[in-house]
Design an enzyme around this catalytic site. Structure first.
Site, PDB file in Angstrom:
ATOM      1  N   LYS A 131      -3.109  -2.209  16.317  1.00 11.21           N
ATOM      2  CA  LYS A 131      -3.975  -1.412  15.428  1.00 11.21           C
ATOM      3  C   LYS A 131      -4.973  -0.586  16.245  1.00 11.21           C
ATOM      4  CE  LYS A 131      -1.713  -1.918  12.199  1.00 11.21           C
ATOM      5  NZ  LYS A 131      -1.260  -0.928  11.196  1.00 11.21           N
TER       6      LYS A 131
ATOM      7  N   SER B 297      -6.397  -0.571  11.009  1.00  7.20           N
ATOM      8  CA  SER B 297      -7.043  -1.701  10.343  1.00  7.20           C
ATOM      9  C   SER B 297      -8.365  -1.950  11.033  1.00  7.20           C
ATOM     10  CB  SER B 297      -6.172  -2.952  10.458  1.00  7.20           C
ATOM     11  OG  SER B 297      -6.933  -4.101  10.125  1.00  7.20           O
TER      12      SER B 297
ATOM     13  N   TYR C 276      -1.244  -8.027  16.892  1.00  9.24           N
ATOM     14  CA  TYR C 276      -1.471  -7.143  15.740  1.00  9.24           C
ATOM     15  C   TYR C 276      -2.726  -6.299  15.968  1.00  9.24           C
ATOM     16  CZ  TYR C 276      -2.470  -5.651  10.948  1.00  9.24           C
ATOM     17  OH  TYR C 276      -2.754  -4.907   9.823  1.00  9.24           O
TER      18      TYR C 276
ATOM     19  N   ILE D 214       0.824  -1.202   0.000  1.00  7.53           N
ATOM     20  CA  ILE D 214       0.000   0.000   0.000  1.00  7.53           C
ATOM     21  C   ILE D 214       0.867   1.265   0.000  1.00  7.53           C
ATOM     22  CG2 ILE D 214      -1.733   1.271   1.344  1.00  7.53           C
ATOM     23  CD1 ILE D 214      -2.570  -1.567   2.470  1.00  7.53           C
TER      24      ILE D 214
END
Ligand SMILES: NC(=O)c1ccc[n+]([C@@H]2O[C@H](COP(=O)([O-])OP(=O)(O)OC[C@H]3O[C@@H](n4cnc5c(N)ncnc54)[C@H](OP(=O)(O)O)[C@@H]3O)[C@@H](O)[C@H]2O)c1
Ligand SMILES: *[C@@H]1O[C@H](CO)[C@@H](O)[C@H](O)[C@H]1NC(C)=O
Ligand SMILES: *[C@@H]1O[C@H](CO)[C@@H](O)[C@H](O)[C@H]1NC(C)=O
Length: 318
Positions: free
Chosen positions: A206, A170, A202, A48
């Site tokens: 986020k 996310s 993770y 990205i």
């Protein structure tokens, strides 16, 4: 025969449903002028980040790829220059898994570059391990490294007016939680032996990205700098490189069919960077190029302030 038709209808219906929800595409229509402006993109060498860099270079921005690996960054820069004709794409060494490297990057940047207009906190990983300073790698890279980076560059962002900080979070933040007591005393937080444990870490990191943006917006009130957090969509990148083989075998066919390509995955980041008039939405979470409502725990004022304070301590700022 009838059963077959029914099955086909269900599969097609499911596919259409998924492309309208989890895998929805959107297009950035923001068109703020960036010629002569300077952008930093962390992890801009692939995925990205690279797609974002390409778009901004094409629009004439001076783009700095803040990456940990020179070889990979130089390869990406050659690609971007070739595709856009831009000569204003540069590499600067940044390893977010080392607070020393973050400080070194910031001081080099502040010495050699005269302005900063956009800071895109894009780098991120799903992996196991520790940072150089002993933090869980996802907490350390996805949140803490970016926290310190932003902190050190904030004055420069303010100087030129209208700067923006875009942080890749996310939708996985929903499954995150933050144990402040553990964070304050145990910096090893967020490591685990099993992949579901580092998936949990993770999600936690986020959620940190969300709360960081929430708190940053408050601290920036009264300045012209604004900030946004982003869910880019479900995108086919190298992000899953450290998940186990059987998970890859499971993900790969779905990925080929449904995941967005990096260019589609860059659209919401670009929206937050380039759309005029979103300044009143500073601190909010965007996906599909629009601000979205978030769960209460991602806009918890007390938690956001505490996370900020702990992060300052862990970076040795207070
Ligand atoms: N892909 C998705 O579906 C998805 C969904 C939601 C959110 N996101 C978020 O989007 C962002 C970009 O991810 P992506 O999908 O484009 O992943 P990617 O293809 O794996 O790219 C991640 C980038 O981060 C860099 N990076 C990792 N550790 C670093 C470190 N210690 N210091 C500096 N750079 C580091 C990588 O550098 P190297 O190439 O050197 O490893 C790479 O350039 C991440 O924050 C991710 O959490 C992605
Ligand atoms: C940088 O990336 C290149 C190409 O992928 C790889 O061969 C090399 O080992 C990497 N260097 C470091 C220090 O990780
Ligand atoms: C990710 O996997 C690669 C090999 O596929 C390994 O070299 C690397 O150390 C792993 N990184 C982390 C942070 O686990």
């Amino acid at each position: 025969m009838f059963q077959l038709l029914l099955l086909a209808a269900v599969v097609l219906g499911g596919y259409v449903f998924l492309t309208k929800t989890l895998f929805r595409r959107s297009k950035c229509h923001g068109n703020a002028a960036v010629a002569g402006k300077t952008v930093i993109i962390t992890g801009g060498n692939t995925g990205i980040g690279k797609a974002t860099a390409l778009h901004l270079a094409r629009k004439g921005a001076r783009v700095i790829l803040a990456c940990r690996n020179r070889t990979k960054a130089e390869t990406a820069i050659a690609d971007i220059k070739q595709e856009t004709g831009s000569t204003e794409v540069l590499y600067m060494q940044l390893d977010l898994a080392s607070l020393k490297s973050v400080r070194c990057f910031a001081s080099t940047f502040l010495k050699t570059e005269s302005r900063l207009d956009l800071l895109i906190n894009n780098a991120g990983l799903v992996a196991d391990g520790r940072t150089e300073d002993g933090f869980g790698i996802e907490f350390g890279v996805n949140h803490l490294g970016h926290f310190l980076l932003t902190y050190l560059l904030l004055e420069r962002l303010k100087e030129d007016g209208g700067g923006r900080v875009v942080t890749l979070s996310s939708m996985a933040y929903r499954w995150g939680h933050i144990d402040l007591e553990a964070l304050a005393v145990n910096k090893h937080l967020g490591t685990g032996r099993y992949s579901w444990q580092f998936f949990q870490a993770y999600c936690n990191s986020k959620l940190c990205n969300m709360l960081f943006t929430h708190q940053l917006a408050k601290r920036l009130k009264g300045s012209k700098v604004t900030c946004y957090s982003v869910h880019p969509g479900v995108v086919r990148t190298e992000l899953s490189r450290n998940v186990s083989l059987w998970q890859k075998v499971f993900i790969e066919p779905i990925a080929r069919l449904l995941f967005l390509d990096p260019e589609a995955g860059a659209q919401t980041t670009l929206h937050c960077a380039l759309q005029e008039g979103i300044e009143p939405l500073s601190g909010r979470y965007f996906s599909c190029c629009a601000a979205q409502e978030v769960c209460t725990w991602a806009r918890d004022d007390t938690m956001a302030r505490k996370l900020w304070d702990v992060s300052e301590k862990l970076c040795g700022l207070s």
